[in-house]
Scaffold this motif. Sequence first.
Motif, PDB file in Angstrom:
ATOM      1  N   ARG A 211      36.165 -34.564 -92.638  1.00  0.00           N
ATOM      2  CA  ARG A 211      37.526 -34.662 -92.297  1.00  0.00           C
ATOM      3  C   ARG A 211      37.772 -34.278 -91.016  1.00  0.00           C
ATOM      4  O   ARG A 211      37.715 -32.991 -90.737  1.00  0.00           O
ATOM      5  N   LEU A 212      38.487 -34.781 -90.075  1.00  0.00           N
ATOM      6  CA  LEU A 212      38.742 -34.142 -88.702  1.00  0.00           C
ATOM      7  C   LEU A 212      39.728 -33.096 -88.841  1.00  0.00           C
ATOM      8  O   LEU A 212      40.872 -33.065 -89.465  1.00  0.00           O
ATOM      9  N   ASN A 213      39.478 -32.102 -88.330  1.00  0.00           N
ATOM     10  CA  ASN A 213      40.374 -30.961 -87.996  1.00  0.00           C
ATOM     11  C   ASN A 213      40.770 -30.439 -89.611  1.00  0.00           C
ATOM     12  O   ASN A 213      41.749 -29.857 -89.690  1.00  0.00           O
ATOM     13  N   SER A 214      40.155 -30.623 -90.566  1.00  0.00           N
ATOM     14  CA  SER A 214      40.380 -30.082 -92.043  1.00  0.00           C
ATOM     15  C   SER A 214      39.221 -29.727 -92.796  1.00  0.00           C
ATOM     16  O   SER A 214      38.153 -30.330 -92.486  1.00  0.00           O
ATOM     17  N   GLN A 215      39.174 -29.144 -93.722  1.00  0.00           N
ATOM     18  CA  GLN A 215      38.301 -28.828 -94.515  1.00  0.00           C
ATOM     19  C   GLN A 215      38.369 -29.605 -96.095  1.00  0.00           C
ATOM     20  O   GLN A 215      39.518 -29.843 -96.446  1.00  0.00           O
ATOM     21  N   LEU A 216      37.369 -30.044 -96.739  1.00  0.00           N
ATOM     22  CA  LEU A 216      37.562 -30.876 -97.868  1.00  0.00           C
ATOM     23  C   LEU A 216      37.536 -29.740 -99.108  1.00  0.00           C
ATOM     24  O   LEU A 216      36.267 -29.331 -99.552  1.00  0.00           O
ATOM     25  N   SER A 217      38.475 -29.374 -99.387  1.00  0.00           N
ATOM     26  CA  SER A 217      38.424 -28.328-100.733  1.00  0.00           C
ATOM     27  C   SER A 217      38.179 -29.030-101.964  1.00  0.00           C
ATOM     28  O   SER A 217      38.498 -29.839-102.121  1.00  0.00           O
ATOM     29  N   PRO A 218      37.239 -28.181-102.598  1.00  0.00           N
ATOM     30  CA  PRO A 218      36.667 -28.902-103.849  1.00  0.00           C
ATOM     31  C   PRO A 218      37.868 -28.732-104.886  1.00  0.00           C
ATOM     32  O   PRO A 218      37.708 -29.588-106.046  1.00  0.00           O
ATOM     33  N   LYS A 219      39.049 -28.148-104.817  1.00  0.00           N
ATOM     34  CA  LYS A 219      40.150 -28.452-105.835  1.00  0.00           C
ATOM     35  C   LYS A 219      41.091 -29.568-105.560  1.00  0.00           C
ATOM     36  O   LYS A 219      41.728 -29.956-106.327  1.00  0.00           O
ATOM     37  N   ILE A 220      40.680 -30.268-104.490  1.00  0.00           N
ATOM     38  CA  ILE A 220      41.490 -31.426-104.119  1.00  0.00           C
ATOM     39  C   ILE A 220      40.724 -32.599-104.022  1.00  0.00           C
ATOM     40  O   ILE A 220      40.836 -33.712-104.485  1.00  0.00           O
ATOM     41  N   PHE A 221      39.386 -32.619-103.391  1.00  0.00           N
ATOM     42  CA  PHE A 221      38.489 -33.719-103.181  1.00  0.00           C
ATOM     43  C   PHE A 221      37.120 -33.463-104.313  1.00  0.00           C
ATOM     44  O   PHE A 221      36.871 -32.598-104.471  1.00  0.00           O
ATOM     45  N   ILE A 222      36.918 -34.562-104.892  1.00  0.00           N
ATOM     46  CA  ILE A 222      35.720 -34.829-105.659  1.00  0.00           C
ATOM     47  C   ILE A 222      34.551 -35.463-105.018  1.00  0.00           C
ATOM     48  O   ILE A 222      34.947 -36.799-104.821  1.00  0.00           O
ATOM     49  N   GLN A 223      33.384 -34.930-104.796  1.00  0.00           N
ATOM     50  CA  GLN A 223      32.447 -35.819-104.257  1.00  0.00           C
ATOM     51  C   GLN A 223      31.352 -36.048-105.420  1.00  0.00           C
ATOM     52  O   GLN A 223      30.644 -34.980-106.095  1.00  0.00           O
ATOM     53  N   SER A 224      31.135 -37.220-105.733  1.00  0.00           N
ATOM     54  CA  SER A 224      30.122 -37.597-106.745  1.00  0.00           C
ATOM     55  C   SER A 224      28.874 -37.743-106.331  1.00  0.00           C
ATOM     56  O   SER A 224      28.480 -37.567-105.038  1.00  0.00           O
ATOM     57  N   VAL A 225      27.869 -37.803-107.381  1.00  0.00           N
ATOM     58  CA  VAL A 225      26.457 -37.771-107.239  1.00  0.00           C
ATOM     59  C   VAL A 225      26.119 -39.027-106.197  1.00  0.00           C
ATOM     60  O   VAL A 225      25.220 -39.119-105.576  1.00  0.00           O
ATOM     61  N   ASN A 226      26.611 -40.362-106.452  1.00  0.00           N
ATOM     62  CA  ASN A 226      26.501 -41.484-105.919  1.00  0.00           C
ATOM     63  C   ASN A 226      26.976 -41.718-104.388  1.00  0.00           C
ATOM     64  O   ASN A 226      26.858 -42.413-103.807  1.00  0.00           O
ATOM     65  N   GLY A 227      27.742 -40.217-104.200  1.00  0.00           N
ATOM     66  CA  GLY A 227      28.106 -40.361-102.718  1.00  0.00           C
ATOM     67  C   GLY A 227      29.452 -40.706-102.567  1.00  0.00           C
ATOM     68  O   GLY A 227      30.045 -40.576-101.147  1.00  0.00           O
ATOM     69  N   SER A 228      30.239 -41.059-103.484  1.00  0.00           N
ATOM     70  CA  SER A 228      31.769 -41.503-103.339  1.00  0.00           C
ATOM     71  C   SER A 228      32.659 -40.231-103.195  1.00  0.00           C
ATOM     72  O   SER A 228      32.256 -39.226-103.712  1.00  0.00           O
ATOM     73  N   LEU A 229      33.925 -40.429-102.621  1.00  0.00           N
ATOM     74  CA  LEU A 229      34.766 -39.185-102.402  1.00  0.00           C
ATOM     75  C   LEU A 229      36.039 -39.518-103.167  1.00  0.00           C
ATOM     76  O   LEU A 229      36.534 -40.869-103.021  1.00  0.00           O
ATOM     77  N   SER A 230      36.652 -38.718-104.016  1.00  0.00           N
ATOM     78  CA  SER A 230      37.883 -39.264-104.610  1.00  0.00           C
ATOM     79  C   SER A 230      38.800 -37.945-104.487  1.00  0.00           C
ATOM     80  O   SER A 230      38.508 -36.847-104.782  1.00  0.00           O
ATOM     81  N   PHE A 231      40.162 -38.853-104.419  1.00  0.00           N
ATOM     82  CA  PHE A 231      41.236 -37.811-104.107  1.00  0.00           C
ATOM     83  C   PHE A 231      42.375 -38.205-104.671  1.00  0.00           C
ATOM     84  O   PHE A 231      42.570 -39.661-104.559  1.00  0.00           O
ATOM     85  N   VAL A 232      43.626 -37.486-104.664  1.00  0.00           N
ATOM     86  CA  VAL A 232      44.994 -38.164-104.806  1.00  0.00           C
ATOM     87  C   VAL A 232      45.667 -38.183-103.442  1.00  0.00           C
ATOM     88  O   VAL A 232      45.711 -37.480-102.489  1.00  0.00           O
ATOM     89  N   ALA A 233      46.239 -39.342-103.114  1.00  0.00           N
ATOM     90  CA  ALA A 233      46.769 -39.830-101.730  1.00  0.00           C
ATOM     91  C   ALA A 233      48.270 -39.000-101.829  1.00  0.00           C
ATOM     92  O   ALA A 233      49.172 -39.029-102.771  1.00  0.00           O
ATOM     93  N   THR A 234      48.345 -37.812-101.099  1.00  0.00           N
ATOM     94  CA  THR A 234      49.535 -37.114-100.669  1.00  0.00           C
ATOM     95  C   THR A 234      49.640 -37.205 -99.389  1.00  0.00           C
ATOM     96  O   THR A 234      48.816 -37.308 -98.539  1.00  0.00           O
ATOM     97  N   PRO A 235      50.892 -36.459 -98.605  1.00  0.00           N
ATOM     98  CA  PRO A 235      51.046 -36.333 -97.106  1.00  0.00           C
ATOM     99  C   PRO A 235      49.712 -35.767 -96.667  1.00  0.00           C
ATOM    100  O   PRO A 235      49.425 -35.925 -95.121  1.00  0.00           O
TER     101      PRO A 235
END
Length: 836
Positions: free
Chosen positions: A585-609
Motif C-alpha cells: 500500500r502506497l505510503n502506508s503499512q499493512l497492519s495485521p490487526k486491520i488487514f488479513i492476508q489469506s493463504v490463497n493470496g487474497s487481502l481482506s479488510f473493513v472499509a474505513t476512511p
Amino acid sequence: MVISASLCACVFLLTAVRCHSHVLPRLSFPMGSPGRSLTVFTNDDSYNATTLLLSNDEGTLFVGARDTILSINISQTDMTLKEKLDWSPSEKDFNDCSMKGKLKMDCHNFVRVLQVLNSTHMYACGTFAFSPRCIYINSQTFTMVTGPSGKPEEGRGRCPYDPYQKNSAITVDGELYTGTVSDFRGTRPVISRHLSEGSHVDLKLDDTLGWLEDPTFISSTYIHSEEKVYFFFSEIGKEYDFIDKFTVSRVAQVCTSDVGGQRTLQKRWTTFAKAQLLCQADQELPYNVLQDVISLSPPEGASEDETLFYGIFTSQWRVNLGRSAVCAFSLKDIKKVFTGRYKVLNRDTLKWSTRVQEQMANPGECGLHNASDNTLRFVKDNFLADKSVLPVNQGLTVVSPDKSYSNIAAQRVQGARGKYYTVLYLLTESGFLHKTVLLKKGAHIIEEIQVFHQPQMVKSLLLSVSKGAVLIGSSEGLLSVPVSNCSHYRSCAECVLARDPFCGWDLSQRVCKLITTSQNQLAQDVDEGKVSEQCSSVNLRSRSGQPQNTQTLCPPGEVLSVSLNEVINLQCPEASNLAKCHWERLNSQLSPKIFIQSVNGSLSFVATPSTLGHYLCQAVENGYTQTLIVYHIKQKNNPTILPSSPKITPTSAEAGNKTPFSTPTAPKHTELRPKPEDPSSTVAHKDSPATTTRKSKNFTPLISAEEESSWMNERSGNFKQVDKPTYLQELVVVSVLLALCVSALLTIAFNRFRHVCTSRTIAQTPCSRRDVEKGGSATPQERESLRGHSPRLEKRNGQAPNGQSHIGQAHNGKSSITLSNNMLNGSNGHLPNTPI
C-alpha cells in the motif's frame, strides 16, 4: 545379540531417511486449458494402445492395440488414420481361452511386440487369447504376410501370454532379442534371440541355473560400439538372503555375436552377465524397484561411453511409499562393473559370496563361444557382478515426494548460447506430464500438463524429436503433446523466468519464440533465470501495443467504490506456483490487526476512511518483483435510489470467501476479483483453488510511491469502475426518520427554553404556587437572584426525610432557602431560574 543387532540395523535404516525438498512445477495446465494444446486420436474400434513404433522418417506412427495394428500419419498438425490391420482371435480361440479359466476381456489379442525387421517388413507379436502368435507385416502395403513356414508363427518366448505382464523386445540386424516368459503360468522367464539365420542360432538362457529370479522386464537397448544388447529389469535379489524377497534392479548384457558353446552351454548364452543398479542417496534407503528406462545418446562427437540411461525407481519400503526417484547411469560405469570381480554361487548352500581366487575368464566378454569347457563352466557359475552400478554424481537426479512416475522420455536440447541441456518428460500415474530440465543446482520442473482425466496405466511413451512431440499411448487413445510452448509467455520476464531451453525472448520482435540454430542470441537464462540481466535494456511492448519500460509502469488498475464498514476482499492473480504473493500500500503499512492476508493470496479488510486508497498485489520469483494488479478503493458518492433488489455483479462476494469480522453494525461483504482474461487484458481470471492454472500475462515491477502517485493521476482514466450493490433506498428511509427525530427534539427544546424565559419574569417566593400567580411581593434575596446574582447552591444528602430539598448556605454567608416540592414539580424537577 542377533535380535539386538537386527533391531539397531532397522532403527538406523528408519532414521537414515531424509526428507527431500518438494520440487513444484512452475506452471500447471489442467485438461482443456487454452494455454496448452493437446492432440488426441481415438478410434471407435481400437482400444489399449499398448505398443508404439515410429517409422525411420518419423512421419508415421505404428500403434499396436487390441486386435488391431494402426498406421497413423503424424506429419501434419492433427493425427490422421492411414491404414488399419485387423488381427483378432477367432471364436474357437476365445472358447479355448475361456476353458483355461481366463476372462473373455483378457482373451483378446494384445499386440506386445512391434519392431522394424528390415526395409520392407515389420514384425509383430500378440498375446492372442493366451496363445502368443507372431506375424510379418509388409511396410509398403501394410498387409499381413506369411513367414517361411507359410502360417503365423508361434510366439512362445517372444511375447507374454498374459496381457498384464511386462516384456521387452528389440531387433538388431534382422534378429529379435526379447525378455519375457515362456510358459502359460508365467513362471519361466527367459532372455532369448529369435529369427537367426546363417551361422547364428537361436539362443536362450538356461533357466535351470537360476540366472533369473522372478524378473519383471522393463526395457532393452542396443549399443553398436559394444555389439551388446542391454536388458533392464527388476527381480528378487537372492544374494541378500537376510531379507525376505528383497527386490533389486538389474542391468544384464549379451553379445550379438554369441552363438553358444560347442559342448557346454549349447544353444545357450555364453556372454550373459548381470549387475545391480543402485539408485540411492547418502544415508537413505534405496529406491529398488525399476519402473521405466530410457537411453540418451551422447552429444555429437563424444564417446559412446558417455551414453546415459535414465531410470524411474520406486521403493518397496513403507517409508518411501508413494515416492519416485530418477537416477542416471553411464555406459562407462556399467562397463567398469562388468569388467570387475564376480560373485559365485554355492550350489549346495545356495549362498552367494565374492570370489577371491583368480578368475579363469571375464564373464560377459564377447567371443567366449570358442572357449574351453572349463572356461564355460566358470562363466556358467559366475554371472553376477560383485559391485553395483552407482548413479552419476553419486546421487539422485530427480526426487518426487508425492508423485509416482511411471514412464520417462529424454532428449538433449541446445540453448540460446549453444549450451546443451537435458530435458526429461516424466509421466505420473495420476495423469500429468512433467517437463523437467536438469541443472547443476537440481531439477527444475518447467510445467505440468494434465493428459488424462482419470489415472490409468500407460503402456507406452515415445518421443519424436523431429516432430517436437511426446506421444503417449493408453486405454483412452493416443495423445500428442508439443514439447515447447513458447508463445504462452507474453513478456521478457516471463520468458526468462520459465527457464525453458526451447524458448528465448526476441529483442527486436518482442516475442518469446522457439530457439533454432540460426537464432541463438535470444534472451535466455536457463541456469539462473535472472530477469534483470536479460531484460534490463529491453523496452517491453504489451499485446495491446502500448510500450512499457521494465521498471516504470504498472498494469491498469481496478476502481472499487464501497461504503464504509464494508468487508473488502481483494483477489490477486497467480503468476506461477513458485512466486510468493504479497500486498503493498502506497505510503502506508499493512497492519495485521486491520488487514488479513489469506493463504490463497487474497487481502481482506473493513472499509474505513483510513483504509481507502491504492493497493498493489505483487509476486516475487527468483528475486524479481512484478506487480500483477492495482486496486483503487474509494468511498461511494452521489447516491441515487435504485430498485429494492440490488443487482449482483461478478465482483460480489462468494460464500466460500467470507472473512470473520466484528463491527458495531453488520457489514456488507465486498469481494473484487480480476476480470476474466481477454486478448488485450494483462490480468487473468483466478480459477477455482482445485486447479493451479497460469493466470497473469504481463509481468511488471513495483514502482516507487512518488511514481505511483503521479502515474495514478495521469492514468486515472484507465481505471475501470466496478458496479457495486447499493442500499440507497434504505439509506433515504433512515435519513428521513433521523430528520423527524431531530425536528421533534428541537421542538421540545424550544418549548422548554420559552417556558424558562417566562418563569424568570415571575417573582419566586417560598409560598405556594397560587400566591405566586397572585403577584405576591419578593424578598430582597429573590430580587437579587433575578438580577443574576443567585448564590451557588450545594446539594446535601439528596432529599430530606420530610420530602424537602435542603440547599446549603452560600459562600457569602447568607441564610439557606427552603423550596417546596410543589415548585420542584412545577419545573420538571429542575431548580427555578436554571435553564435546561
